[in-house]
Design a protein around this motif. Structure first.
Motif, PDB file in Angstrom:
ATOM      1  N   HIS A   1      -5.296  -1.402   1.727  1.00  0.00           N
ATOM      2  CA  HIS A   1      -5.789  -1.039   3.059  1.00  0.00           C
ATOM      3  C   HIS A   1      -4.700  -1.232   4.117  1.00  0.00           C
ATOM      4  O   HIS A   1      -3.978  -2.234   4.100  1.00  0.00           O
ATOM      5  N   PRO A   2      -4.583  -0.292   5.059  1.00  0.00           N
ATOM      6  CA  PRO A   2      -3.535  -0.396   6.083  1.00  0.00           C
ATOM      7  C   PRO A   2      -3.572  -1.690   6.888  1.00  0.00           C
ATOM      8  O   PRO A   2      -2.517  -2.169   7.331  1.00  0.00           O
ATOM      9  N   SER A   3      -4.768  -2.269   7.091  1.00  0.00           N
ATOM     10  CA  SER A   3      -4.856  -3.488   7.893  1.00  0.00           C
ATOM     11  C   SER A   3      -4.542  -4.748   7.083  1.00  0.00           C
ATOM     12  O   SER A   3      -4.476  -5.841   7.638  1.00  0.00           O
ATOM     13  N   GLU A   4      -4.341  -4.597   5.779  1.00  0.00           N
ATOM     14  CA  GLU A   4      -3.994  -5.751   4.941  1.00  0.00           C
ATOM     15  C   GLU A   4      -2.563  -5.581   4.433  1.00  0.00           C
ATOM     16  O   GLU A   4      -1.643  -5.463   5.239  1.00  0.00           O
TER      17      GLU A   4
ATOM     18  N   ASP B   1      -0.019  -1.390   4.588  1.00  0.00           N
ATOM     19  CA  ASP B   1       1.036  -0.904   5.480  1.00  0.00           C
ATOM     20  C   ASP B   1       2.140  -1.926   5.699  1.00  0.00           C
ATOM     21  O   ASP B   1       3.296  -1.559   5.950  1.00  0.00           O
TER      22      ASP B   1
END
Length: 351
Positions: free
Chosen positions: A325-328, A331
């Protein structure tokens, strides 16, 4: 009992302030008091958790990516290598995932680059007859299929702060009896001449002295003999700012407090990684989440989930999210591939 802090204070009092790279080297690798030489830092009981410890899926994707590169290049005899293999979890998952790839295990000898005696013991217990190296210089001159996950972030860096047309180096010194950061006198620095165009007064640039030589040797082997390398770490294109951080018990702490008892890392400069890999080619920098999705991690997650329920299923879903996930980590972590000029990039990556 004499601590590493005591030894460093005596050294600084005698010979003057030391570079941040010198401080990190002592804190991480001092033969008696160094962080990596005295402990297993990984897992819930350690200080940090890496992607292979979160889920087997990470290593499975990496293994199949390297196996595909090996097949694309004609199934050569050579080397399967990892830099900084931790407990050996990632390589164990790579070997398990590629067990069904005909000839892969027979063609590639296992080589590990590891400085920590504690972690070498853990790797030996988990992996079949690895050959150990203190650094990449002694890896065989042969086709090289290599992974480095969170290896470069632990290499010592020097920090420079812009001052007009010159630079001041951030040094570790003493304030009374306390380790503290200070600045050297300002001076022009040829090494950072090119950074005058994209920095201003007060900006900090980090330089990793060991990185170009390490990547140069990897790139030379792959460019000359074939193979592929996957470099996975947190960082971005071109260093900017003070990114030094210390973790103890999964919590941030003062990097200068109790040296040798906390993990020290900095963000990786992927520009230097790619520019040092000649004569091999390099791919675009790709977010870890995108890379893993291209390799099919969601399909693998769904397949594994069919036999799970309850807490195990919830943990499995959370692990997939954390990796992609981008928020974990999706990214924050980046991937770059290194490959020979005459071949296609590793799967999941673009030229």
């Amino acid at each position: 009992m004499t601590t590493l802090a005591d030894l460093l204070k005596r050294r600084i009092a005698t010979t003057g302030p030391i570079t941040l790279a010198d401080y990190m080297s002592e804190a991480l690798l001092h033969p008696e008091h160094g962080y990596y030489t005295t402990r297993d830092p990984l897992g819930a009981t350690g200080d940090f958790v890496t992607s292979p410890e979160i889920s087997q899926m990470f290593g499975e994707m990496i293994g199949l990516c390297l196996a595909q590169a090996w097949m694309d290049q004609g199934r050569p005899n050579g080397v399967l290598a990892e830099l900084g293999p931790g407990r050996g979890t990632l390589m164990q998952d790579i070997l398990r995932a590629t067990k069904g790839v005909a000839g892969f295990h027979d063609a590639l000898a296992l080589h590990l680059v590891e400085a920590s005696p504690v972690l070498r013991a853990a790797q030996s217990a988990r992996l079949p007859n690895p050959t150990f190296h203190a650094d990449v210089s002694t890896l065989p001159d042969a086709p090289l299929f290599l992974v480095a996950n969170e290896f470069f972030d632990a290499l010592p860096v020097r920090q420079f702060q812009r001052d007009g047309t010159g630079w001041r180096e951030r040094m570790v010194g003493l304030d009374s009896d306390t380790l503290t950061m200070g600045l050297s006198a300002a001076a022009p620095l040829a090494l950072l001449e090119h950074r005058l165009a994209d920095t201003k007064d007060g900006d900090i640039v980090e330089v990793c002295p060991a990185l170009p030589a390490i990547m140069g040797q990897i790139g030379e082997r792959i460019g000359t003999h074939g193979g592929a390398a996957l470099i996975i770490d947190y960082g971005d294109w071109r260093s900017q700012g003070d990114t030094l951080q210390a973790l103890r018990g999964h919590q941030p702490v003062d990097p200068l407090h109790a040296p040798g008892t906390a993990d020290l890392t900095t963000h990786v400069d992927f520009e230097v990684i790619t520019q040092s890999a000649a004569p091999a080619r390099f791919t675009r920098i790709t977010p870890q989440g995108v890379f893993l999705e291209r390799l099919g991690i969601t399909q693998r997650a769904q397949s594994l989930a069919q036999s799970m329920s309850g807490d195990a299923l919830e943990s499995h879903i959370a692990a997939h999210r954390r990796l992609t996930h981008p928020s974990e980590m999706g990214d924050l972590f980046k991937v770059v591939g290194i490959y020979p000029d005459a071949h296609t990039p590793p799967a999941g990556l673009e030229p």
